[in-house]
Design a protein around this motif. Structure first.
Motif, PDB file in Angstrom:
ATOM      1  N   GLY A  32      74.721  57.343  55.488  1.00  0.00           N
ATOM      2  CA  GLY A  32      74.900  58.748  54.757  1.00  0.00           C
ATOM      3  C   GLY A  32      73.707  59.373  54.516  1.00  0.00           C
ATOM      4  N   GLY A  56      84.852  65.455  54.417  1.00  0.00           N
ATOM      5  CA  GLY A  56      85.093  63.840  53.970  1.00  0.00           C
ATOM      6  C   GLY A  56      85.551  63.085  55.277  1.00  0.00           C
ATOM      7  N   VAL A  64      76.758  58.458  65.282  1.00  0.00           N
ATOM      8  CA  VAL A  64      76.467  57.453  63.985  1.00  0.00           C
ATOM      9  C   VAL A  64      75.712  56.058  64.726  1.00  0.00           C
ATOM     10  CG1 VAL A  64      77.075  56.273  62.210  1.00  0.00           C
ATOM     11  CG2 VAL A  64      78.024  58.409  62.670  1.00  0.00           C
ATOM     12  N   GLU A 119      88.702  54.475  39.311  1.00  0.00           N
ATOM     13  CA  GLU A 119      87.288  54.512  39.030  1.00  0.00           C
ATOM     14  C   GLU A 119      86.443  55.292  39.936  1.00  0.00           C
ATOM     15  OE1 GLU A 119      85.225  52.871  36.432  1.00  0.00           O
ATOM     16  OE2 GLU A 119      83.446  52.378  37.610  1.00  0.00           O
ATOM     17  N   GLY A 168      82.289  47.572  36.835  1.00  0.00           N
ATOM     18  CA  GLY A 168      81.498  47.090  35.241  1.00  0.00           C
ATOM     19  C   GLY A 168      80.211  47.256  35.460  1.00  0.00           C
ATOM     20  N   ILE A 173      76.730  43.315  38.732  1.00  0.00           N
ATOM     21  CA  ILE A 173      77.302  43.350  40.139  1.00  0.00           C
ATOM     22  C   ILE A 173      76.429  42.866  40.907  1.00  0.00           C
ATOM     23  CG2 ILE A 173      78.006  45.043  41.823  1.00  0.00           C
ATOM     24  CD1 ILE A 173      79.173  46.695  39.496  1.00  0.00           C
TER      25      ILE A 173
HETATM   26  P1  B4P Z   1      77.891  57.761  52.294  1.00  0.00           P
HETATM   27  O1  B4P Z   1      76.481  58.576  51.907  1.00  0.00           O
HETATM   28  O2  B4P Z   1      77.826  56.590  52.653  1.00  0.00           O
HETATM   29  O3  B4P Z   1      78.583  58.217  50.764  1.00  0.00           O
HETATM   30  P2  B4P Z   1      79.783  57.251  49.888  1.00  0.00           P
HETATM   31  O4  B4P Z   1      80.412  56.461  50.830  1.00  0.00           O
HETATM   32  O5  B4P Z   1      80.172  57.907  48.806  1.00  0.00           O
HETATM   33  O6  B4P Z   1      78.981  56.102  49.173  1.00  0.00           O
HETATM   34  P3  B4P Z   1      77.305  56.311  48.165  1.00  0.00           P
HETATM   35  O7  B4P Z   1      76.401  55.170  48.887  1.00  0.00           O
HETATM   36  O8  B4P Z   1      76.764  57.575  48.362  1.00  0.00           O
HETATM   37  O9  B4P Z   1      78.044  55.822  46.965  1.00  0.00           O
HETATM   38  P4  B4P Z   1      77.734  54.876  46.332  1.00  0.00           P
HETATM   39  O10 B4P Z   1      78.732  53.665  46.583  1.00  0.00           O
HETATM   40  O11 B4P Z   1      76.297  53.937  45.882  1.00  0.00           O
HETATM   41  O12 B4P Z   1      78.673  59.027  53.250  1.00  0.00           O
HETATM   42  C1  B4P Z   1      78.907  60.247  53.089  1.00  0.00           C
HETATM   43  C2  B4P Z   1      79.612  60.896  54.417  1.00  0.00           C
HETATM   44  O13 B4P Z   1      78.746  60.630  55.564  1.00  0.00           O
HETATM   45  C3  B4P Z   1      80.886  60.319  54.569  1.00  0.00           C
HETATM   46  O14 B4P Z   1      82.210  60.826  53.976  1.00  0.00           O
HETATM   47  C4  B4P Z   1      80.939  60.525  56.285  1.00  0.00           C
HETATM   48  O15 B4P Z   1      81.286  61.908  56.431  1.00  0.00           O
HETATM   49  C5  B4P Z   1      79.333  60.283  56.501  1.00  0.00           C
HETATM   50  N1  B4P Z   1      79.227  58.889  57.064  1.00  0.00           N
HETATM   51  C6  B4P Z   1      78.295  58.212  56.552  1.00  0.00           C
HETATM   52  N2  B4P Z   1      78.245  57.073  57.116  1.00  0.00           N
HETATM   53  C7  B4P Z   1      79.184  57.350  58.246  1.00  0.00           C
HETATM   54  C8  B4P Z   1      79.519  56.319  59.125  1.00  0.00           C
HETATM   55  N3  B4P Z   1      79.026  55.026  59.364  1.00  0.00           N
HETATM   56  N4  B4P Z   1      80.410  56.728  60.257  1.00  0.00           N
HETATM   57  C9  B4P Z   1      80.784  58.087  60.406  1.00  0.00           C
HETATM   58  N5  B4P Z   1      80.510  59.045  59.134  1.00  0.00           N
HETATM   59  C10 B4P Z   1      79.688  58.406  58.311  1.00  0.00           C
HETATM   60  O16 B4P Z   1      78.133  54.926  44.601  1.00  0.00           O
HETATM   61  C11 B4P Z   1      78.474  56.424  44.224  1.00  0.00           C
HETATM   62  C12 B4P Z   1      78.143  56.801  42.578  1.00  0.00           C
HETATM   63  O17 B4P Z   1      78.811  55.793  41.753  1.00  0.00           O
HETATM   64  C13 B4P Z   1      76.974  56.886  42.161  1.00  0.00           C
HETATM   65  O18 B4P Z   1      76.553  57.984  41.602  1.00  0.00           O
HETATM   66  C14 B4P Z   1      76.271  55.645  41.249  1.00  0.00           C
HETATM   67  O19 B4P Z   1      75.446  55.986  40.291  1.00  0.00           O
HETATM   68  C15 B4P Z   1      77.834  55.556  40.693  1.00  0.00           C
HETATM   69  N6  B4P Z   1      77.755  54.073  40.408  1.00  0.00           N
HETATM   70  C16 B4P Z   1      77.671  52.998  41.162  1.00  0.00           C
HETATM   71  N7  B4P Z   1      77.852  51.598  40.759  1.00  0.00           N
HETATM   72  C17 B4P Z   1      78.321  52.182  39.518  1.00  0.00           C
HETATM   73  C18 B4P Z   1      78.942  51.396  38.419  1.00  0.00           C
HETATM   74  N8  B4P Z   1      78.809  49.954  38.384  1.00  0.00           N
HETATM   75  N9  B4P Z   1      79.422  51.850  37.314  1.00  0.00           N
HETATM   76  C19 B4P Z   1      79.402  52.980  37.335  1.00  0.00           C
HETATM   77  N10 B4P Z   1      78.831  54.005  38.188  1.00  0.00           N
HETATM   78  C20 B4P Z   1      78.259  53.478  39.485  1.00  0.00           C
END
Ligand code: B4P
Length: 183
Positions: A32, A56, A64, A119, A168, A173
């Motif tokens: 990402g 999305g 990739v 969540e 949580g 975690i």
């Molecule tokens: P990503 O950047 O991977 O986005 P994501 O799946 O939303 O995960 P991210 O790492 O950002 O979020 P996180 O879980 O850490 O992908 C974005 C896009 O890129 C995809 O939709 C696709 O289009 C493309 N893409 C990426 N990889 C690809 C692949 N391999 N193949 C094809 N396309 C690809 O956490 C998110 C939020 O939750 C944060 O704000 C954090 O502060 C919060 N959070 C985390 N832990 C928490 C907790 N315990 N409690 C409360 N909040 C929490």
């Protein structure tokens, strides 16, 4: 340490990977982040990726996979890596296995962060990135169910899957993840 952090969008992969990097001295490789950097730089790869990311949808496998192949060639991966957001499809997982087999450095463990969908929607709406609006989030969750979930079985069959409760407190975690890492 060669691990994959696996989970739905918003499950905390990026958040938890950053904490591991500090202590283990291996790079976090987030597809990402790499894709967003390519979009911001206006590269050809970024132009190919942008419309899928905005909707999305998954970016095309060949784009990739090529990006990861180049990244794994860099010298800082010699002692390992934390993959965050890759693989996300069966084709990506198979390509990764082939790449790493050639290098004699297979994935050791796949940590599956398990979080409820409601969540996830709340977390992402709070973060508010460009692709964090409700319609796109729901689509990303559908894409996860249809295209990424099959990897759970794939890695379970390889004996590499560890499920971790991703709900949580972030430090709690992190402790659960560390308990699930290869020794
Ligand atoms: P990503 O950047 O991977 O986005 P994501 O799946 O939303 O995960 P991210 O790492 O950002 O979020 P996180 O879980 O850490 O992908 C974005 C896009 O890129 C995809 O939709 C696709 O289009 C493309 N893409 C990426 N990889 C690809 C692949 N391999 N193949 C094809 N396309 C690809 O956490 C998110 C939020 O939750 C944060 O704000 C954090 O502060 C919060 N959070 C985390 N832990 C928490 C907790 N315990 N409690 C409360 N909040 C929490």
């Amino acid at each position: 340490m060669r691990i994959v952090l696996f989970g739905a969008p918003g499950s905390g992969k990026g958040t938890q990977a950053e904490k591991l990097v500090e202590d283990f001295g291996v790079p976090q490789i987030s597809t990402g982040d790499l894709l967003r950097a390519a979009v911001a730089d206006g590269t050809e790869l970024g132009r190919k990726a942008k419309s899928a990311m905005d909707a999305g949808e998954l970016v095309a496998d060949e784009v990739v996979i090529g990006m990861i192949r180049d990244r794994l060639d860099e010298p800082d991966t010699a002692n390992g890596f934390i993959l965050d957001g890759f693989p996300r499809s069966l084709a990506q997982a198979e390509a990764l296995d082939t790449m790493l087999e050639k290098l004699g450095r297979p994935v050791q463990r796949v940590i599956h962060l398990e979080v409820d969908n409601e969540e996830i929607v709340q977390r992402l709406l709070e973060r508010g990135r460009a692709d964090d609006n409700e319609d796109t989030i729901r689509n990303r969750l559908d894409v996860f169910d249809n295209q990424t979930q099959p990897l759970i079985e794939y890695y379970r069959n390889q004996g590499k899957l560890e499920a971790v409760d991703g709900m949580g407190d972030m430090d709690a975690i992190q402790a659960r993840i560390r308990a699930a890492l290869p020794s």
